[in-house]
Design a protein around this motif. Structure first.
Motif, mmCIF file in Angstrom:
data_model
loop_
_atom_site.group_PDB
_atom_site.id
_atom_site.type_symbol
_atom_site.label_atom_id
_atom_site.label_comp_id
_atom_site.label_asym_id
_atom_site.label_seq_id
_atom_site.Cartn_x
_atom_site.Cartn_y
_atom_site.Cartn_z
ATOM 1 N N TYR A 44 0.703 -1.340 0.133
ATOM 2 C CA TYR A 44 0.117 -0.238 0.221
ATOM 3 C C TYR A 44 1.315 0.899 0.317
ATOM 4 O O TYR A 44 1.989 0.943 0.480
ATOM 5 N N ILE B 256 -8.976 3.936 3.179
ATOM 6 C CA ILE B 256 -8.055 1.986 3.075
ATOM 7 C C ILE B 256 -7.866 1.542 5.171
ATOM 8 O O ILE B 256 -7.353 1.011 4.680
ATOM 9 N N GLU B 257 -8.266 2.729 5.646
ATOM 10 C CA GLU B 257 -7.805 2.288 7.253
ATOM 11 C C GLU B 257 -8.833 1.176 7.443
ATOM 12 O O GLU B 257 -8.661 0.747 8.561
ATOM 13 N N ASN C 259 -8.847 -6.523 3.775
ATOM 14 C CA ASN C 259 -7.883 -7.234 4.034
ATOM 15 C C ASN C 259 -7.149 -8.331 3.258
ATOM 16 O O ASN C 259 -7.230 -8.796 2.983
ATOM 17 N N ARG D 191 -3.571 -2.456 8.418
ATOM 18 C CA ARG D 191 -3.724 -3.281 7.113
ATOM 19 C C ARG D 191 -2.395 -4.137 6.703
ATOM 20 O O ARG D 191 -2.819 -4.657 6.026
#
Length: 696
Positions: free
Chosen positions: A481, A547-548, A552, A578
């Motif tokens: 990420y 995306i916090e 998964n 994440r």
């Protein structure tokens, strides 16, 4: 105190209708009581008189005693200013005013003795002071000792209303109110050895000593927090008395079979403890409302599933609601794969569910053959009806409004038990107030075998080394990420933006597929991009903080956060969560400028020194305050705090909570004569219309 509440501030000497309207709009000061409860935020020491000849270097706010020997108006138009020459016999200082020149010139005269108070600045080798406070030595506003600094607005300052004016009005209000009625019962004041209300108000505004100031602060903070806790506990007790809940006495076939045959790993001690706490709630016959806190990967979902199985063993259905479609889908895939072998029917309901599948879900829900429903907001639609809903799990519950959560309660004649889960660690003092009517359980252990995420602080001049390390991870088949604080470039802020970063990352890592998500994308496109990453069709996900919560990907081993100084600690911790979901070592790299403030560097170093979410949350609360805590509430705190601070007053919060519980244990309806004060105060506070059901 009721009398002070009813006294309009416009009748106080020196205020009048126009200023009263201004104070009401700018500071919410409408009555004498509002003024007396407008507390200083800090204090200046006015116990010392300085001499001009002793001034040197960077000076704080000081006071000088002397005379004006000249007063002249200089400049024209917008540059007009009044310049006074002030001497104390040891030297001279220029004193300058840019506003209210005519009024000041008429008020202060050469030859008279004054005390001036302000910040001296050295300009062209000569000391000067701009817009000081000026008092005669005998004036009541020339404070001796500690002097309060009041919160003000620029509008008030432009109208000539400053800290000195507020102080004067407070002293007038205190003098005009010789009797200030107590707001706490005598029994509490005596037991806790609290200062009286009148003495507290005098010492909070004009402290007679530092010791008395601290005693006044304690008294006023306790009072504020006590009434918050009293309201929360009364609401909670009344709701619990009114709402009967299911009694689940059995541990049956579903739970036992799953526990013996399908458990993916041995439960940690923390998970076992939490399940016991939930089971105890289920056996009371009252509706359970429990908050389950635990870091990402601590096993909250498994705990929730085991509790849902207990509900199934007792003849009811269960439901899990998640804030995003991708998170709901992940829950569905995880849970259905674990329980399908033992004959449990699980279905997924989201906005994307086709009509044919919806019809099957609706039918099976009403005939009871569908055991567990997992979904998004779609599960609270009116046409979703259960045969007998007994247990509700709400994941990342701060993403839902209170009204939305309450709609799940209304799916059954008997209200279901409710377990709300969050991976956002909430400091204890905040939990006791924001979630005051919920029981709180904490999973504070990670399952064995999980490796803590290694967190590194790196600067822009390290970027190539960071990208080389990322390249090695990608070559090993891992994913990454890269998070940016902004979507588009903003000239006012020197921040990396997602659009620019996306193109740069594509150019740098040409051998890999790069996808991106941000909050302004249409939901379908966002889900598509997230799915590309979740299925490893894309190896790098460039994103904002959307995306916090809600993705998964165990194969993702690296998280790079650009401009990490722009994020709160709790938000950085959520983002870090994440990665570290697989068996491999994972990394979180905080990127920032080389030239950052010392405090900022220390804040980021907290992230590199611990992975304990509660340590981070406590630090974040102290640095940023409760109103800014990312991801703990829907829309800030439901009540105003005039003097208490949830970040630093944990002991007083506990003291207030214990006192409120003790009071209600002895007198649930506050009917005893000694509690008439409490009834009166609560009646007055009811006019503020705080919805205490929001505190959940």
């Amino acid at each position: 105190m009721n009398r002070l509440r009813n006294l309009d501030i416009k009748y106080l000497k020196g205020i009048g209708p126009k200023r009263a309207e201004l104070l009401g709009k700018q500071l919410g000061i409408k009555s004498y009581r509002d003024l007396l409860y407008h507390f200083p935020t800090r204090y200046l020491d006015r116990s010392s008189i300085y001499r001009v000849k002793d001034l040197s270097g960077e000076m704080p706010m000081i006071q000088l005693k002397g005379r004006f020997i000249a007063m002249t108006v200089q400049g024209e138009g917008a540059k007009t200013r009044l310049v006074g020459v002030f001497t104390d016999g040891t030297g001279t200082m220029e004193v300058v005013w840019f506003r209210r020149i005519k009024q000041i010139r008429e008020s202060y005269h050469t030859g008279n003795e004054y005390i001036i108070f302000g910040k001296p600045e050295l300009f062209n080798n000569r000391w000067s002071m701009v817009h000081p406070e000026v008092d005669t030595p005998a004036s009541t506003t020339a404070a001796q000792g500690l002097r309060g600094v009041y919160p003000l607005t620029e509008t008030l300052r432009n109208q000539g209303i400053g800290a000195r004016q507020i102080f004067t009005w407070v002293q007038t209000a205190l003098a005009a109110s010789p009797v200030i009625t107590e707001t706490l019962p005598r029994s509490i004041i005596e037991r806790l050895k609290l200062m009286s209300l009148r003495e507290s108000l005098i010492n909070i505004h004009n402290p007679q000593s530092n010791e008395k100031l601290q005693a006044a602060r304690l008294r006023l903070k306790f009072e504020e927090l006590f009434y918050i806790q009293l309201n929360i506990q009364r609401y909670s007790r009344r709701r619990n008395a009114q709402l009967t809940g299911f009694r689940f006495p059995r541990i049956g076939q579903y739970f036992n079979t799953f526990y013996s045959q399908q458990m993916p790993f041995e439960l940690t001690g923390a998970q076992k403890r939490v399940i016991k706490e939930i089971r105890a709630d289920m056996g009371t016959g009252k509706q359970m409302n429990r908050l389950l806190q635990g870091d990402v990967g601590s096993g909250k979902t498994l705990v929730a599933l085991l509790c849902m199985l207990i509900a199934l063993d007792n003849g009811t259905q269960a439901c899990l609601m998640a804030p995003t479609e991708i998170l709901a889908t992940q829950h569905y895939e995880t849970i259905s794969s674990m329980v399908a072998p033992i004959g449990i029917n699980v279905k997924l309901l989201t906005g994307s569910t086709r009509k044919k599948e919806r019809d099957i879900i609706h039918s099976q829900l009403t005939d009871g053959s569908l055991h567990i429903l997992i979904g998004t907001h779609a599960v609270i639609e009116d046409n979703v009806q259960f045969k007998n809903l007994g247990f509700v799990v709400i994941d990342e519950q701060h993403r839902f409004g209170v009204a939305q959560r309450a709609r799940l309660w209304q799916k059954n004649m008997v209200v279901p038990h409710v377990l709300v889960m969050t991976a956002t660690p909430i400091p204890r003092t905040l939990a006791m107030t924001i979630y005051g009517d919920l029981s709180v359980s904490v999973i504070d252990e990670l399952p064995p075998g999980r490796k803590p995420v290694t967190t590194l602080l790196r600067y822009d001049n390290n970027r190539m080394a960071v990208y080389q390390a990322l390249g090695k991870q990608l070559k090993q088949g891992r994913q990454a990420y890269i998070v940016y604080p902004l979507i588009q470039e903003n000239e006012k802020l020197d921040l990396k933006c997602l659009e620019e970063g996306y193109e740069m990352i594509r150019e740098t890592f040409r051998d890999y597929k790069v996808c991106y998500v941000h909050g302004k994308m249409k939901p379908a496109e966002k889900e598509h991009q997230m799915m590309l990453f979740a299925t490893n069709q894309a190896q790098i996900l460039v994103a904002t903080t959307v995306i916090e919560v809600g993705v998964n990907v165990p194969n993702a081993s690296t998280m790079i956060i650009e401009n990490a100084e722009r994020f709160g600690l709790s938000q950085l911790h959520q983002l870090r969560g994440r990665v570290g979901r697989g068996a491999e070592q994972s990394y979180c790299i905080l990127m920032t400028h080389q030239k950052i403030q010392k405090e900022t560097r220390q804040r980021l170093e907290i992230m590199t020194s611990t992975t304990d979410g509660f340590v981070i949350a406590e630090a974040d609360l102290k640095m940023r305050g409760p109103g800014d805590m990312e991801g703990t509430m829907q829309s800030g705190i439901a009540f105003d705090l005039h003097i208490a601070n949830l970040a630093t007053d944990g002991q007083i919060v506990q003291l207030a909570r214990d006192a409120a519980d003790d009071t209600l244990d002895k007198d649930p309806e506050l009917a005893l004569p000694e509690n008439s004060i409490l009834r009166s105060e609560l009646l007055q506070q009811a006019s503020k219309a705080v919805d205490w059901s929001r505190i959940s």
